[in-house]
Design a protein around this motif. Structure first.
Motif, short mmCIF file in Angstrom:
data_model
loop_
_atom_site.label_atom_id
_atom_site.label_comp_id
_atom_site.label_asym_id
_atom_site.label_seq_id
_atom_site.Cartn_x
_atom_site.Cartn_y
_atom_site.Cartn_z
N GLY A 246 0.77 -1.24 0.00
CA GLY A 246 0.00 0.00 0.00
C GLY A 246 0.80 1.28 0.00
N VAL A 247 2.03 1.28 -0.53
CA VAL A 247 2.86 2.47 -0.62
C VAL A 247 2.79 3.01 -2.04
N TYR A 248 2.54 4.32 -2.18
CA TYR A 248 2.39 4.93 -3.49
C TYR A 248 3.29 6.16 -3.60
N HIS A 249 3.82 6.36 -4.80
CA HIS A 249 4.63 7.54 -5.12
C HIS A 249 3.72 8.55 -5.82
N LEU A 250 3.61 9.75 -5.24
CA LEU A 250 2.73 10.77 -5.78
C LEU A 250 3.54 11.97 -6.27
N ARG A 251 2.93 12.67 -7.20
CA ARG A 251 3.53 13.91 -7.71
C ARG A 251 2.42 14.84 -8.11
N HIS A 252 2.57 16.11 -7.72
CA HIS A 252 1.59 17.11 -8.12
C HIS A 252 1.83 17.48 -9.57
N PRO A 253 0.77 17.67 -10.37
CA PRO A 253 0.97 17.99 -11.79
C PRO A 253 1.81 19.23 -12.04
N SER A 254 1.82 20.17 -11.09
CA SER A 254 2.59 21.41 -11.29
C SER A 254 3.95 21.38 -10.60
N SER A 255 4.37 20.23 -10.05
CA SER A 255 5.64 20.14 -9.34
C SER A 255 6.37 18.87 -9.75
N PRO A 256 7.70 18.92 -9.86
CA PRO A 256 8.46 17.70 -10.23
C PRO A 256 8.78 16.82 -9.03
N ASN A 257 8.49 17.26 -7.79
CA ASN A 257 8.84 16.50 -6.59
C ASN A 257 7.92 15.29 -6.44
N ILE A 258 8.51 14.16 -6.06
CA ILE A 258 7.79 12.90 -5.84
C ILE A 258 7.96 12.50 -4.38
N PHE A 259 6.87 12.10 -3.72
CA PHE A 259 6.92 11.70 -2.32
C PHE A 259 6.08 10.44 -2.13
N LYS A 260 6.32 9.75 -0.99
CA LYS A 260 5.64 8.50 -0.69
C LYS A 260 4.55 8.73 0.36
N VAL A 261 3.43 8.03 0.20
CA VAL A 261 2.34 8.10 1.17
C VAL A 261 1.73 6.70 1.32
N ASN A 262 0.95 6.54 2.39
CA ASN A 262 0.22 5.30 2.62
C ASN A 262 -1.09 5.31 1.86
N GLY A 263 -1.47 4.16 1.34
CA GLY A 263 -2.68 4.09 0.53
C GLY A 263 -3.96 4.38 1.29
N HIS A 264 -3.95 4.26 2.63
CA HIS A 264 -5.15 4.54 3.42
C HIS A 264 -5.47 6.03 3.45
N ARG A 265 -4.51 6.87 3.07
CA ARG A 265 -4.74 8.32 3.05
C ARG A 265 -5.16 8.83 1.68
N LEU A 266 -5.46 7.93 0.76
CA LEU A 266 -5.78 8.32 -0.60
C LEU A 266 -7.19 7.88 -0.97
N LYS A 267 -7.77 8.59 -1.91
CA LYS A 267 -9.01 8.18 -2.53
C LYS A 267 -9.02 8.70 -3.97
N LEU A 268 -9.77 8.00 -4.81
CA LEU A 268 -9.76 8.31 -6.23
C LEU A 268 -10.40 9.66 -6.50
#
Length: 230
Positions: A182-204
């Motif tokens: 349940g680990v995901y790498h996210l990136r904001h469309p306007s930023s090149p930075n990538i960070f990790k979060v837990n899948g329980h904090r996400l929703k579609l």
């Protein structure tokens, strides 16, 4: 302080007593004592200090499902009795102990029996926690996201006072990579930075509009001249 402890070879360890907020068992005990006080105090709730002793006695002598016995039994090795029963057994114990010299052996046997009760309570607590964990995990909905999907991130550190009606979900963010557990790498469309979060904090995220790749030409139909057929 660190140098002084190192000089005398002292290993300083911070137990849960320094941070009672992180002690889950203390939080559960305080909640149960609070519930008992809510039932016995008067409507003005100013006599809680005089009722605290009775509430503690009721909590310590009550049967606990996780350990299978009461806290009183863990400390003294037997169930709690009324003062009259305790006084009667005290006289009986004094009479029995004065008969012979086998008091030391009897005390050792009682200590061993008490230790067995504590080990049994520890095992019951472990089995109870495993059972509750299994029940809790059954109700958790698995959230799986694919790469290139847009998701919303739950911000648990958002303060309540500024913007009380503000939503705690931020985003959207784009999923760059999905890892096991349940680990995901996210990136904001306007930023090149990538960070990790837990899948329980996400929703579609469903707010993105479909972009069409084909151009659609629009023709306006004018009224045909009179006398001509369409």
């Amino acid at each position: 302080m660190v140098g002084l402890l190192k000089k005398y070879g002292i290993n300083h360890k911070v137990p849960t007593a320094y941070h009672p907020q992180t002690n889950g068992q203390a939080e559960v005990s305080n909640r149960e004592i609070k519930r008992i006080l809510e039932k016995v105090v008067k409507p003005h709730r100013k006599d809680w200090s005089s009722k605290l002793g009775d509430a503690l006695w009721a909590y310590r002598t009550a049967y606990k499902t996780p350990i299978g016995i009461s806290p009183f039994w863990l400390v003294y090795g037997n169930a709690c009795h009324l003062p009259v029963e305790r006084e009667h057994k005290m006289y009986w114990a004094v009479k029995e102990c004065n008969i012979g010299f086998g008091v030391g052996v009897e005390r050792k046997l009682q200590s061993v029996e008490l230790e067995e009760h504590r080990l049994e309570a520890y095992e019951n607590s472990r089995l109870y926690k495993e059972k509750m964990k299994a029940v809790h995990n059954q109700h958790i909905k698995r959230r799986e996201f694919r790469a290139r999907e847009l998701v919303l991130l739950y911000n648990s550190r958002l303060t309540l006072m500024p913007g009380k009606l503000r939503s705690r979900w931020e985003g959207p963010y784009r999923v760059e990579k999905a890892e096991p557990y349940g680990v995901y790498h996210l990136r904001h469309p306007s930023s090149p930075n990538i960070f990790k979060v837990n899948g329980h904090r996400l929703k579609l995220y469903h707010g993105e509009k479909m972009k069409s790749t084909k151009e659609v030409e629009v023709f306006l139909l004018k009224d045909a001249p009179e006398g001509e057929e369409n």
